[in-house]
Write an enzyme that holds these catalytic residues in place. Structure first.
Site, PDB file in Angstrom:
ATOM      1  CG  ASN A 141      -1.853   1.144   1.300  1.00  0.00           C
ATOM      2  OD1 ASN A 141      -1.772   2.074   0.485  1.00  0.00           O
ATOM      3  ND2 ASN A 141      -2.753   1.119   2.263  1.00  0.00           N
ATOM      4  NE  ARG A 163      -6.186   1.596  -0.114  1.00  0.00           N
ATOM      5  CZ  ARG A 163      -6.213   2.771   0.491  1.00  0.00           C
ATOM      6  NH1 ARG A 163      -5.113   3.279   0.988  1.00  0.00           N
ATOM      7  NH2 ARG A 163      -7.334   3.421   0.608  1.00  0.00           N
ATOM      8  CG  HIS A 167     -13.560   2.795   3.146  1.00  0.00           C
ATOM      9  ND1 HIS A 167     -14.352   3.750   3.773  1.00  0.00           N
ATOM     10  CD2 HIS A 167     -12.297   3.077   3.516  1.00  0.00           C
ATOM     11  CE1 HIS A 167     -13.589   4.572   4.475  1.00  0.00           C
ATOM     12  NE2 HIS A 167     -12.327   4.174   4.344  1.00  0.00           N
ATOM     13  CG  ASN A 217      -8.832   9.186  11.136  1.00  0.00           C
ATOM     14  OD1 ASN A 217      -9.575  10.024  11.643  1.00  0.00           O
ATOM     15  ND2 ASN A 217      -7.534   9.338  11.078  1.00  0.00           N
ATOM     16  N   GLY A 218     -11.579   7.625   8.424  1.00  0.00           N
ATOM     17  CA  GLY A 218     -12.474   7.854   7.293  1.00  0.00           C
ATOM     18  C   GLY A 218     -13.599   6.848   7.412  1.00  0.00           C
ATOM     19  NE  ARG A 230     -11.228  11.983   4.888  1.00  0.00           N
ATOM     20  CZ  ARG A 230     -11.113  10.724   4.501  1.00  0.00           C
ATOM     21  NH1 ARG A 230     -11.960  10.215   3.623  1.00  0.00           N
ATOM     22  NH2 ARG A 230     -10.169   9.956   4.977  1.00  0.00           N
ATOM     23  CD  GLU A 262      -9.155  -1.615   3.975  1.00  0.00           C
ATOM     24  OE1 GLU A 262      -8.727  -1.333   5.125  1.00  0.00           O
ATOM     25  OE2 GLU A 262      -9.493  -0.756   3.154  1.00  0.00           O
TER      26      GLU A 262
END
Ligand code: ADP
Length: 397
Positions: A7, A91, A181, A212-213, A242, A385
């Protein structure tokens, strides 16, 4: 099969070496401050941990080389030679409308990835750099696969992904809901079907990836039919920093009032908003929980806005799918914050959701947290993931 999962960010690179047969993590770690002063960590079960600073890492190629050196190190490595790595899975954040599933990388795919850069100008270039670095260091014969955050959501119907803008912005400029996601939503919905002992094709699932997201996906018959993030990951729920969805008219009003340009405005929406912005305390739900307990009203408001936001999406997505069999909680908040899960699920009894407070008192492991007689099951499923990327990679090579 042994798969190296990468990633790559602009100045960092996370890695894991996984055995897809046993699903075991053989080693994992992080290269940070690439192009600055190089920091390298490495962890493998039963081996000495490496935590090194000031490692020469001017580019991602030296970072990949450092990862390979650590993996084959005679003392602390986990493989005898690089030849044991069967494939690399990357990723990649944005696959646009070109990629509706993971793909084996060749020169055509690389060209298509370059074309997706305008859609994710901060993320895709770093992902591409990671792929090129692996080719440079490992040679062209090690198969590489790209796994996209957006791919799982490519099954959404036009009514869910089209914005009510002049249609040419979709046709010419590719402005539409993509969602993110996807790898996480795909993994947890597959696990949910396993846990429920039912074929995934028969299930209507709402997957709540709350970290967090944060994003929520409606998954009917194994297909994403709607999701809360949009053209960018700024949309949907209020998140750590955000804003999530807001009235676009606010932008002009605030920019005029405070003499801000669009860059400053977007910096506020991405980095200074969300639960951090509302509370003025923190983007971390643990800090917000402690502050709210000590009577901080704005921290309590931020937490309340978050659970209210998730609850509204659950209602909307149950309506979109004509029902729901199970609601899944995953990611940092979803896996660890029993209070948030309870706040989200409370008030949903009318639609058949009944929580079991004792079962909900759990963290970070797979569990059914609804009552036995709950019509809609509520599941806690830690996301993975990296494993999903490794399994997709193994399947393709
Ligand atoms: P990312 O989106 O960066 O991958 P994660 O999924 O790792 O984020 O989630 C990180 C967030 O999870 C933290 O910011 C924090 O708000 C939340 N979190 C982690 N542990 C706990 C906990 N024990 N209780 C409440 N929230 C937690």
């Amino acid at each position: 099969m042994k798969v190296l999962v990468i990633n790559a960010g602009s100045s960092s690179l996370k890695y894991q070496l996984l055995d897809t047969d046993s699903q075991a993590v053989l080693a994992k770690g992080l290269c940070e401050r690439i192009g600055i002063d190089g920091k390298f960590t490495y962890k493998a079960p039963g081996k000495a941990t490496v935590d090194a600073v000031d490692i020469a890492m001017p580019t991602h190629s030296e970072a990949i080389q450092a990862v390979l050196d650590a993996l084959v190190d005679p003392a602390n490595g986990v493989i005898a030679s690089m030849k044991e790595i069967d494939a690399v899975g990357h990723r990649v954040v944005h696959g646009g409308e070109t990629f509706a599933s993971s793909v084996k990388i060749d020169s055509k795919v690389m060209a298509a990835l370059e074309e997706c850069i305008p859609l994710a100008p901060l993320h895709n270039p770093a992902n591409i750099t990671g792929i090129k670095a692996c080719t440079a260091v490992m040679g062209p014969d090690v198969p590489q696969v790209a796994v996209f955050d957006t791919a799982f959501h490519q099954t959404m119907p036009p009514v869910a992904y089209t914005y009510a803008l002049p249609y040419e912005y979709y046709e010419q400029d590719k402005v539409r809901r993509y969602g993110f996601h996807g790898t996480s939503h795909k993994y947890v919905t597959q696990r949910a079907a396993d846990m429920l002992g039912k074929p995934i094709e028969s299930l209507k699932l709402i997957s709540c990836h709350l970290g967090n997201g944060s994003s929520i996906a409606a998954v009917a018959g194994a297909k994403s039919v709607d999701t809360s993030m949009g053209f960018t990951p700024l949309a949907g729920l209020p998140m750590g920093t955000r804003s999530g969805d807001l009235d676009a008219g606010i932008l002009e009003y605030l920019m005029n009032k405070h003499g801000m340009d669009i860059k400053e405005m977007l910096n506020i929406l991405n980095k200074k908003s969300g639960v951090q912005g509302v509370s003025g305390v923190s983007s971390d739900f643990r800090d917000l929980g402690s502050a709210a307990e000590q009577g901080n009203g704005r921290a309590a408001l931020a937490l309340g806005m978050f659970s209210y936001g998730v609850k509204k999406y659950i209602g909307a997505y149950a309506a979109a799918m004509g029902g729901v069999d199970a609601i899944i909680f995953t990611a940092g908040v979803g896996e660890n914050d029993a209070d948030q899960r309870m706040a989200i699920a409370s008030g949903l009894e009318y639609m058949g959701v009944k929580m079991d407070p004792d079962a909900n008192n759990v963290r970070g492991k797979e569990a059914i947290i609804s009552a036995i007689d709950s019509k809609v099951k509520v599941l806690l499923i830690p996301t993975n993931e990296e494993l999903m990327i490794a399994l997709d990679t193994a399947a393709l090579v």
